[in-house]
Design an enzyme around this catalytic site. Structure first.
Site, PDB file in Angstrom:
ATOM      1  N   GLY A  32      30.381  20.653  52.196  1.00 18.20           N
ATOM      2  CA  GLY A  32      29.709  20.542  53.486  1.00 18.20           C
ATOM      3  C   GLY A  32      30.304  21.378  54.607  1.00 18.20           C
ATOM      4  O   GLY A  32      30.530  22.586  54.472  1.00 18.20           O
ATOM      5  N   ILE A  33      30.564  20.717  55.716  1.00 18.85           N
ATOM      6  CA  ILE A  33      31.038  21.391  56.929  1.00 18.85           C
ATOM      7  C   ILE A  33      32.439  21.972  56.722  1.00 18.85           C
ATOM      8  O   ILE A  33      32.756  23.050  57.219  1.00 18.85           O
ATOM      9  CB  ILE A  33      31.028  20.387  58.109  1.00 18.85           C
ATOM     10  N   ASP A  52      41.602  19.490  49.702  1.00 15.30           N
ATOM     11  CA  ASP A  52      40.603  18.457  49.416  1.00 15.30           C
ATOM     12  C   ASP A  52      41.155  17.543  48.334  1.00 15.30           C
ATOM     13  O   ASP A  52      41.978  17.972  47.512  1.00 15.30           O
ATOM     14  CB  ASP A  52      39.288  19.095  48.933  1.00 15.30           C
ATOM     15  N   TYR A 162      31.378   3.020  61.333  1.00 16.36           N
ATOM     16  CA  TYR A 162      31.485   4.491  61.405  1.00 16.36           C
ATOM     17  C   TYR A 162      31.545   4.935  62.868  1.00 16.36           C
ATOM     18  O   TYR A 162      32.399   5.740  63.248  1.00 16.36           O
ATOM     19  CB  TYR A 162      30.282   5.104  60.697  1.00 16.36           C
ATOM     20  N   THR A 197      24.336  17.601  54.099  1.00 16.38           N
ATOM     21  CA  THR A 197      25.512  17.669  53.225  1.00 16.38           C
ATOM     22  C   THR A 197      25.483  16.452  52.289  1.00 16.38           C
ATOM     23  O   THR A 197      24.664  15.542  52.493  1.00 16.38           O
ATOM     24  CB  THR A 197      26.836  17.603  54.036  1.00 16.38           C
TER      25      THR A 197
HETATM   26  N1  LIG Z   1      26.785  15.436  57.626  1.00 12.87           N
HETATM   27  C1  LIG Z   1      26.441  14.960  58.794  1.00 12.87           C
HETATM   28  O1  LIG Z   1      25.246  14.783  59.105  1.00 12.87           O
HETATM   29  C2  LIG Z   1      27.478  14.622  59.820  1.00 12.87           C
HETATM   30  C3  LIG Z   1      27.035  14.154  61.065  1.00 12.87           C
HETATM   31  C4  LIG Z   1      27.975  13.808  62.033  1.00 12.87           C
HETATM   32  C5  LIG Z   1      29.321  13.935  61.740  1.00 12.87           C
HETATM   33  N2  LIG Z   1      29.733  14.385  60.523  1.00 12.87           N
HETATM   34  C6  LIG Z   1      31.160  14.481  60.270  1.00 12.87           C
HETATM   35  O2  LIG Z   1      31.491  15.786  59.850  1.00 12.87           O
HETATM   36  C7  LIG Z   1      32.573  15.724  58.922  1.00 12.87           C
HETATM   37  C8  LIG Z   1      32.223  16.477  57.654  1.00 12.87           C
HETATM   38  O3  LIG Z   1      31.124  15.863  57.034  1.00 12.87           O
HETATM   39  P1  LIG Z   1      30.412  16.480  55.764  1.00 12.87           P
HETATM   40  O4  LIG Z   1      29.000  16.085  55.878  1.00 12.87           O
HETATM   41  O5  LIG Z   1      30.788  17.908  55.614  1.00 12.87           O
HETATM   42  O6  LIG Z   1      31.098  15.600  54.589  1.00 12.87           O
HETATM   43  P2  LIG Z   1      31.130  15.858  53.005  1.00 12.87           P
HETATM   44  O7  LIG Z   1      31.039  14.486  52.404  1.00 12.87           O
HETATM   45  O8  LIG Z   1      30.141  16.896  52.597  1.00 12.87           O
HETATM   46  O9  LIG Z   1      32.585  16.460  52.761  1.00 12.87           O
HETATM   47  C9  LIG Z   1      33.728  15.677  52.893  1.00 12.87           C
HETATM   48  C10 LIG Z   1      34.848  16.291  52.061  1.00 12.87           C
HETATM   49  O10 LIG Z   1      36.011  15.492  52.274  1.00 12.87           O
HETATM   50  C11 LIG Z   1      36.645  15.309  51.017  1.00 12.87           C
HETATM   51  N3  LIG Z   1      37.420  14.060  51.027  1.00 12.87           N
HETATM   52  C12 LIG Z   1      36.932  12.798  50.956  1.00 12.87           C
HETATM   53  N4  LIG Z   1      37.957  11.938  50.921  1.00 12.87           N
HETATM   54  C13 LIG Z   1      39.092  12.663  50.964  1.00 12.87           C
HETATM   55  C14 LIG Z   1      40.468  12.322  50.935  1.00 12.87           C
HETATM   56  N5  LIG Z   1      40.882  11.059  50.849  1.00 12.87           N
HETATM   57  N6  LIG Z   1      41.376  13.321  51.011  1.00 12.87           N
HETATM   58  C15 LIG Z   1      40.974  14.604  51.088  1.00 12.87           C
HETATM   59  N7  LIG Z   1      39.684  14.991  51.075  1.00 12.87           N
HETATM   60  C16 LIG Z   1      38.756  14.018  51.021  1.00 12.87           C
HETATM   61  C17 LIG Z   1      35.500  15.239  50.004  1.00 12.87           C
HETATM   62  O11 LIG Z   1      35.968  15.509  48.684  1.00 12.87           O
HETATM   63  C18 LIG Z   1      34.561  16.310  50.552  1.00 12.87           C
HETATM   64  O12 LIG Z   1      34.861  17.574  50.009  1.00 12.87           O
HETATM   65  C19 LIG Z   1      32.874  14.240  58.716  1.00 12.87           C
HETATM   66  O13 LIG Z   1      33.940  13.865  59.566  1.00 12.87           O
HETATM   67  C20 LIG Z   1      31.604  13.552  59.156  1.00 12.87           C
HETATM   68  O14 LIG Z   1      31.822  12.235  59.607  1.00 12.87           O
HETATM   69  C21 LIG Z   1      28.832  14.738  59.557  1.00 12.87           C
END
Ligand SMILES: NC(=O)c1ccc[n+]([C@@H]2O[C@H](COP(=O)([O-])OP(=O)(O)OC[C@H]3O[C@@H](n4cnc5c(N)ncnc54)[C@H](O)[C@@H]3O)[C@@H](O)[C@H]2O)c1
Length: 265
Positions: A32-33, A52, A162, A197
């Site tokens: 994702g991000i 990761d 959350y 994502t």
């Molecule tokens: N996707 C959305 O719509 C959205 C919206 C608002 C905020 N966010 C925030 O943006 C951030 C990124 O979100 P995303 O959608 O890219 O998430 P994602 O789930 O696509 O990616 C998260 C990554 O974190 C890794 N991860 C999980 N647990 C872990 C751990 N214990 N140690 C190390 N790595 C770990 C996962 O393996 C994954 O690669 C998050 O903080 C999320 O809350 C996302």
């Protein structure tokens, strides 16, 4: 512009977002991000450690371009976080995106679910900021970028825990900005809207839910994860040299508008 290393201001401006010679660590770089952030930082000249819990995913990210290397790191293991900060040496930029959500009403939440969301979204962030911020402060500079959410300021049923962790993260990082600012370390959060994502796959899978979210933003759509990368490069680079303690919304206008009704003109 006041050029420090370059006499020509146009030359200095052309390098404003460059990160050559800087070392970045992106936690959550496997998806994702986080993945897009790692790629964008590397494209701007940084060497980037793609950290990761999922080493296969981190390795895949690292294989996507030069300047990227993978590292296994589970941020729920506080000692592993401390060890990583020691082993990685001087780090200029820390980005962390790892987070989780359990979407259900507060009355239905279990204690285990509460602990799980808080442990990753808040406790691990606390450990990361302390482990990497210490070295940055000692060296006199650095940029720490955490990920909050529109849920830090706007909620809906099912987002209670959350949302609490994201609002809590903003306040913790504002405090870090206050405490580390005198040492030259900047600390900011990026607040995405709704991004396509794996974290939001549950929403994408329900057409009505997915479309309702798209229509909530001023732009009338979801964002792609690469649309968050510019904010990360900005906050990592000298382009944001006077920006700290801020929350940068990249939400397609979600928090600016009510979005429920357009009155007749
Ligand atoms: N996707 C959305 O719509 C959205 C919206 C608002 C905020 N966010 C925030 O943006 C951030 C990124 O979100 P995303 O959608 O890219 O998430 P994602 O789930 O696509 O990616 C998260 C990554 O974190 C890794 N991860 C999980 N647990 C872990 C751990 N214990 N140690 C190390 N790595 C770990 C996962 O393996 C994954 O690669 C998050 O903080 C999320 O809350 C996302």
């Amino acid at each position: 512009m006041q050029a420090q290393d370059h006499t020509d201001p146009m030359d200095a401006y052309s390098r404003l977002f460059r990160l050559d010679g800087r070392k970045a660590v992106v936690v959550g770089a496997g998806s994702g991000i986080g993945r897009e952030s790692a790629l964008a930082l590397a494209a701007h000249g940084a060497t980037v450690v793609c950290a990761d819990r999922d080493l296969t995913a981190a390795t895949e990210t690292a294989s996507m371009g030069p300047g990227l290397s993978p590292r296994a790191l589970d941020v729920l293991d506080g000692e592993a976080v401390t060890r990583a900060a020691e082993e990685l040496g001087p780090v200029d930029v820390l980005v962390f995106t790892a987070a989780t959500n359990v979407r259900k009403p507060l009355l239905d939440y279990t204690a285990e679910e509460f602990e799980r969301v808080v442990a990753l979204n808040l406790r691990a962030s606390f450990d990361l900021v302390r482990a990497f911020g210490r070295g940055m402060a000692a060296r006199g500079g650095g940029s720490i970028i955490g990920f909050s959410s529109i849920r830090a300021v706007a909620v809906e049923p099912g987002q209670g825990v959350y949302a609490a962790t994201k609002a809590g993260l903003v306040q913790m990082l504002r405090t870090a900005a206050a405490e580390l600012g005198p040492s030259g370390v900047r600390v900011n959060t990026v607040a995405p809207g709704i991004v396509d994502t794996p974290l939001t796959a549950q929403i994408r899978a329900v057409p009505e839910w997915s479309e309702a979210y798209a229509s909530k933003s001023a732009l009338g759509r979801w964002s792609r994860p690469d649309e968050l990368a510019g904010a990360v490069v900005y906050l990592a680079s000298d382009a944001s040299s006077f920006v700290t303690g801020s929350q940068l919304f990249v939400d397609g206008g979600w928090t600016a508008i009510d979005g429920r009704y357009t009155p007749p003109s």
